[in-house]
Scaffold this active site. Sequence first.
Site, PDB file in Angstrom:
ATOM      1  CD  GLU A   6     -19.633  -6.470   6.688  1.00 15.10           C
ATOM      2  OE1 GLU A   6     -18.943  -5.555   6.217  1.00 15.10           O
ATOM      3  OE2 GLU A   6     -19.698  -7.618   6.172  1.00 15.10           O
ATOM      4  CE  LYS A  60      -4.456  -1.293   1.982  1.00 15.76           C
ATOM      5  NZ  LYS A  60      -5.433  -1.005   3.055  1.00 15.76           N
ATOM      6  NE  ARG A  77     -21.578  -6.467   2.295  1.00 14.01           N
ATOM      7  CZ  ARG A  77     -20.484  -6.973   1.744  1.00 14.01           C
ATOM      8  NH1 ARG A  77     -19.585  -7.559   2.498  1.00 14.01           N
ATOM      9  NH2 ARG A  77     -20.281  -6.903   0.461  1.00 14.01           N
TER      10      ARG A  77
END
Length: 614
Positions: A360, A276, A388
């Site tokens: 989730e 990243k 979700r």
Amino acid sequence: MKYLKKINEPADLRKLTRAELPVVADELRNYLLESVSQTGGHLSSNLGTVELTVALHYVFNTPEDRLVWDVGHQTYPHKILTGRRDRMSTLRQQDGLSGFPRRSESKYDTFGTAHSSTSISAALGMALAARTKGEKRHSVAIIGDGAMTAGMVFEALNNAGIYEDINLLVVLNDNDMSISPPVGALNRYLARLMSGKFYAAAKHMGKSMLPPSMREFAKRFEEHAKGMLVPATLFEEFGLNYIGPIDGHDLESLIPTLQNLKNLTGPQFLHVVTKKGQGYKLAEADPILYHGPGKFDPSEGIKPAASKTTYTQIFGEWLCDTALEDGKLVGITPAMREGSGMVRFEKYFPNRYYDVGIAEQHAVTFAAGLACEGLKPVVAIYSTFLQRAYDQLIHDVALQNLDVTFALDRAGLVGADGATHAGNYDMAYLRCIPNMVVMAPSDENECRQMLTTAYQYPGPAAVRYPRGAGIGAKVDKDVKACEIGKGVLLKQGQKVAILAFGSMVAPALKAAEELHASVANMRFVKPLDTALVEQLAQSHDLIVTIEEGAIMGGAGSAVAEALAAAGIVKPILQLGLPDKFIDHGEVPNLLAQCGLDAAGIVTSVKARLQQIEK
């Protein structure tokens, strides 16, 4: 931009030689950095996918071959290479480019993605559609290591592994390196060898020459031998041919490996390791800070700026303060530690902090299990992500009336992230669930009070609050819980009574000055203060409900239902978000377009009053 300015579609990229591609990657990275620094947006993740994006579009015949990007915040290089370079200055702005893949925006955006862990399922669907239609094309899912924590990924892998005649490639973009061995010459060699036709043919021939009793043993020996060198065993067991890990910034490794994989049939799995923030030292050093920055000077980096206290910070402080008082409190987040304001909580209460990854559904049922044993879980989750886990919320928490507190961040419109992240539906989908308490604070202090109320309530309770700062209310740390199901009349007026929920209290009060209207801060979506509703209905000519949420089934609908149940026939005007997905833009502008600023409220109320008079 010697090369980049000439690339208006991937076909232009494929005209270049492989020797020219590293220069393209450098130009692309520099353009990306300059562009995002002027608009704001996701930076670290996109700097990390530059070479991978170049390689994918160079090897595969896009858009005929389908690229499905997971999460979607890693697709800025993809947008730049697919004809949207000159529109990057409009990124995440109203009527501009979306910050995520969007089918209506480009034929190269094959699947709209802004949430996580959907790419393999979608790409598998596309691959099987191609097989059904007799089309020879490839489907490629690009998924990050964080997204691999979701159960949906493994459901898709489990399904994909049984089809041996499809052209499906899963690319794992691993930018964490926590599970990866060092990358380099050996891994490059292994990747090329294992993805080549000779290796595949030899593997097949070897199995065919063995007697049936030995084939299964040979297969397992091969898988586990590969697993000693690379983390292959898991994916091989799912039926995917695992290759890697390879350096995701090394085009000389990426391109031949992808070319070899393109010539293989059956589900393939390529593991690439990226970094990243690659190429921008400040982002490499702090990829979290540079994950989604606003505008900044690339030569100086991000400078701290003074800002109002946000609702997220209010929650984070409340969580720590409450944890000090109650040892039973535990905090849960589905991979949103920074976004949900739990950094400080993790630091001071590490044994009571649980980041369950992008999962989730698991987060909610996990909280239910904790509650069963007498702990008091607080689930910090974005409104749009709780969608979700709706089944788990109903069956695992509410049905058993378990003591779980839900802190719903990003309720209502969210601005630059657009429709995929907007929390427009929580009031509608929560208030229909038995045992649920649903609260909407009008300011920062009331938010803290409602969090305390939800925490003390011995059942499932949710506090929904918007993104960003509130009105600047002074926060009292010693607040007490408020009475469940009781609103507050803030202003006494005539003819018109405005029943406002949450963030809409402030514009309602402003509009009431011109309308000479009464204003009630309803506070509770469920249980609704029916006594206050009936009182205002009997003393006013028009009832107006206003909410930063979907009108259909929302808080205004609750008021209409209450009036109907009481046998009160009274004109009612329901103001809220319309029945459509609302694109990205500045929140004040979007609210104004929906008629949810003070001026819009005044206009709508006056129009309804004229109708009543006629």
